[in-house]
Design a protein around this motif. Structure first.
Motif, mmCIF file in Angstrom:
data_model
loop_
_atom_site.group_PDB
_atom_site.id
_atom_site.type_symbol
_atom_site.label_atom_id
_atom_site.label_comp_id
_atom_site.label_asym_id
_atom_site.label_seq_id
_atom_site.Cartn_x
_atom_site.Cartn_y
_atom_site.Cartn_z
ATOM 1 N N TYR A 317 0.848 -1.125 -0.133
ATOM 2 C CA TYR A 317 -0.101 -0.045 -0.096
ATOM 3 C C TYR A 317 0.774 1.269 -0.052
ATOM 4 O O TYR A 317 0.479 2.330 -0.527
ATOM 5 C CB TYR A 317 -0.951 -0.133 0.918
ATOM 6 N N ASP A 321 -1.902 5.221 -4.093
ATOM 7 C CA ASP A 321 -2.861 6.253 -3.381
ATOM 8 C C ASP A 321 -3.894 5.959 -2.424
ATOM 9 O O ASP A 321 -4.366 5.001 -2.771
ATOM 10 C CB ASP A 321 -3.393 7.082 -4.705
ATOM 11 N N GLY A 322 -4.031 6.544 -1.462
ATOM 12 C CA GLY A 322 -5.263 6.344 -0.535
ATOM 13 C C GLY A 322 -4.775 5.677 0.883
ATOM 14 O O GLY A 322 -5.341 5.422 1.474
ATOM 15 N N LYS A 368 -7.947 4.570 2.511
ATOM 16 C CA LYS A 368 -9.406 4.752 1.835
ATOM 17 C C LYS A 368 -9.765 3.409 1.074
ATOM 18 O O LYS A 368 -8.968 3.270 0.097
ATOM 19 C CB LYS A 368 -9.216 5.834 1.006
ATOM 20 N N HIS A 371 -10.205 3.270 -2.881
ATOM 21 C CA HIS A 371 -8.852 3.819 -3.457
ATOM 22 C C HIS A 371 -8.222 2.639 -3.594
ATOM 23 O O HIS A 371 -7.481 2.345 -4.839
ATOM 24 C CB HIS A 371 -8.116 5.099 -2.745
ATOM 25 N N THR A 374 -9.620 -0.462 -5.920
ATOM 26 C CA THR A 374 -9.692 0.207 -7.482
ATOM 27 C C THR A 374 -8.063 0.069 -8.100
ATOM 28 O O THR A 374 -8.240 -0.824 -9.410
ATOM 29 C CB THR A 374 -9.777 1.567 -7.597
ATOM 30 N N GLN A 375 -7.209 0.451 -7.287
ATOM 31 C CA GLN A 375 -5.808 0.276 -7.814
ATOM 32 C C GLN A 375 -5.206 -0.963 -7.859
ATOM 33 O O GLN A 375 -4.493 -1.676 -8.881
ATOM 34 C CB GLN A 375 -4.827 1.171 -7.185
#
Length: 577
Positions: A317, A321-322, A368, A371, A374-375
């Motif tokens: 992570y 982003d997030g 998040k 986020h 999705t990535q």
């Protein structure tokens, strides 16, 4: 089983300009003449690399004595230069006394030609925690699985077969435990037919031990001042490689499904996500979440596995982003828990520290959820459908919805739909929960005590309830319980009006541990993640992807066993006699 969860660190003597020396073993980590060239001669050339991996889809190298990581870097560099298209290289190594990243950086400074790779390795440098640590470099189709433990203990936990071995422990006269017969026998047991061994030593008992383990051994000209070295080969011819899996259906598009899509995509597979709610629905759709480790005051297989999973997740992570690596404060509920927490901190490294009456989880953070999901899902196709039936045949699997309509044909299927995976494993049960976002100013760092408090996009998030079943219950009582709990544990926090409420259903198991593994030759499962899906899913997905692709396991063998989906049925049979 009690005992420290971390290995004793390496004790280094830097008095020589040529590089570090192990004070406890009175031996060097690499040749004073040219450590990199020594590695290339004694290990890479001795194992016939890169010729041995040409035409291969997958190749595995084992090592005793990770040390500074120089051999890993030299191997990685050669692999990048000569890698067959789309191939994957596993490097499985063992180290009893890990170096700190600062010490490794100091050692690597001698080889500017390796600086790009050394920086990438240092960015993922694992903690001193005992057990297996997985480092993945997908751009190069390269993974390191580093076991922190005694050689004999670690070899018993490896689930892989090697095509080559680097035996690079300290000199046998100073480190006999790494060259004893049980260790050499284990090397034979873990070798593929045709596997080659390279080592610097020509000690008689090592030659005889390798021969007794089944290897044909020969002396070869040494490097530098060493007149001779050993090469060995395991008898037999390597079996033809199995074809790579193709399309893989993943039922569930939360964190488990997205992590699977990520792990499979970087291995060249074709994952397809299927979820009735779409991406990041269900339990993965909360406004915010905390990434924290599962902590126990014991050195047990599931503790090693879940700690390794947390560390893998936070490193993954960190590049997305997030995610915010802000640290988390874990408050005890009472004096008994305070004593337990202090004891846990004594077993851990500096990522878990007991101070000011609480645990400071320095490597934890806030994220998040949508986020990250999705990535990780990336470009994997997503089908919105509610799968009710999976038919398995000789050539693949067929997935159908509630109306009996065909949704997808695939080679394999993975059930990763949280509580929905109960359709194939009845031991998985739902556990509902709620969180709420209030107006207000969040604490500088997240705080947890059973419930938790952290910043959210519109204010302060407080969570979470745990209700057995799929019904999270009315929002009123949950909201009041959040206010009351915050009044006790964060009295300085002022909670205003409710901005948002959210509820979701998690998947739980009777022993509160995840399930990850094969149900049959074409059916796999990743579920039972409870409230730690974001902490545990990435490494378990990495493990399942490795299993499906015939690669080295990401976990210790004992860790794989405690997460095996068939464990509940085995326990029932034992109870029934």
């Amino acid at each position: 089983m009690t005992g420290s969860l971390v290995c004793e660190p390496a004790k280094l003597d830097w008095s020589a300009a040529s590089g570090p020396r192990a004070a406890d073993y009175d031996d060097v980590y690499f040749s004073a003449e040219d450590g990199l060239e020594e590695t290339r001669a004694v290990f890479l050339k001795a194992c016939h690399l890169p010729e041995a991996w040409q035409g291969r889809r997958h190749f595995t190298v084992g090592e005793l004595g990770f040390g500074t990581g120089l051999n890993a870097l030299a191997l990685w560099q050669l692999w990048r230069e000569t890698r067959p298209a789309g191939a994957w290289l596993d490097f499985v190594s063992i180290e009893k006394h890990p170096l700190s990243p600062e010490e490794a950086r100091r050692a690597f400074a001698q080889w500017p030609s390796l600086s790009e790779l050394s920086e990438r390795l240092l960015a993922q440098w694992p903690p001193r925690l005992k057990g297996a640590h997985r480092l993945v470099f997908p751009e190069d189709g390269f993974a390191i699985t580093l076991f922190h433990d005694e050689a004999e203990a670690a070899l018993a936990q490896i689930e892989a077969r090697m095509d080559a071995w680097f035996l690079d422990g300290f000199a046998p006269a100073r480190n006999d435990a790494m060259w004893c017969q049980p260790v050499l026998d284990a090397i034979g047991r873990l070798s593929n037919p045709g596997a080659r061994v390279g080592t610097f030593t020509v000690a008689g008992f090592v030659r005889r031990g390798l021969a007794e383990a089944g290897f044909s051994v020969s002396k070869q000209p040494g490097f530098g001042r060493k007149r001779e070295r050993l090469e060995a080969i395991f008898p037999g011819e390597a079996s033809p490689e199995k074809p790579a899996p193709g399309r893989i259906a993943i039922i569930g598009a939360g964190i488990a499904g997205a992590a699977l899509a990520h792990a499979l995509s970087m291995r060249g597979c074709e994952p397809v996500l299927i979820d009735k709610a779409g991406l990041a629905g269900g339990a993965s759709g909360a406004p915010a979440g905390l990434l924290t480790p599962r902590l126990e005051r014991a050195d047990r297989p599931h503790v090693r596995a879940t700690l390794a999973a947390f560390d893998f997740a936070r490193r993954l992570y960190a590049g997305l982003d997030g995610y915010e690596a802000c640290g988390v404060i874990r408050q005890p509920k009472d004096e008994a828990e305070a004593a337990r927490f202090a004891g846990i901190a004594d077993l851990m490294d500096d990522s878990v520290v007991w101070r000011d009456g609480a645990l400071d989880l320095t490597n934890s953070g806030r994220f998040k959820p949508a986020h990250l999901v999705t990535q990780l899902a990336g470009n994997a196709p997503l089908i919105k459908a509610d799968i009710k039936q999976v038919e398995t045949g000789a050539d693949g699997v067929s997935l159908r919805d509630g109306e009996g309509r065909s949704v997808l044909e695939a080679d394999l299927v993975i059930h990763a739909s949280g509580a929905g995976a109960g359709m194939v494993l009845p031991d998985i049960s739902p556990s509902a929960g709620q969180v709420a976002v209030f107006k207000g100013q969040a604490p500088a760092r997240p705080v947890t005590w059973g419930h938790y408090v952290c910043a959210a996009p519109q204010g302060v998030l407080v969570g979470a309830t745990h209700v057995r079943g799929e019904d999270a219950g009315p929002s009123g009582p949950a909201i009041e319980s959040f206010r009351e709990a915050c009044g006790v544990h964060c009295p300085e926090l002022e909670l205003g009006d409710v901005v948002e409420t959210w509820s979701g259903v998690r998947a739980s198991t009777p022993d509160r541990l995840p399930v990850a593994g094969a149900l049959d030759a074409r059916t796999f499962i990743l579920s039972g993640l409870g409230s730690r899906g974001f902490a545990h899913a990435p490494l378990l997905a990495e493990q399942l992807a490795s299993l499906i692709c015939g690669q080295a396991a990401a976990l210790e063998k004992a860790g794989l066993e405690v997460l095996e989906p068939g464990r509940f049925e085995m326990r029932r049979r034992r109870r029934e006699g």
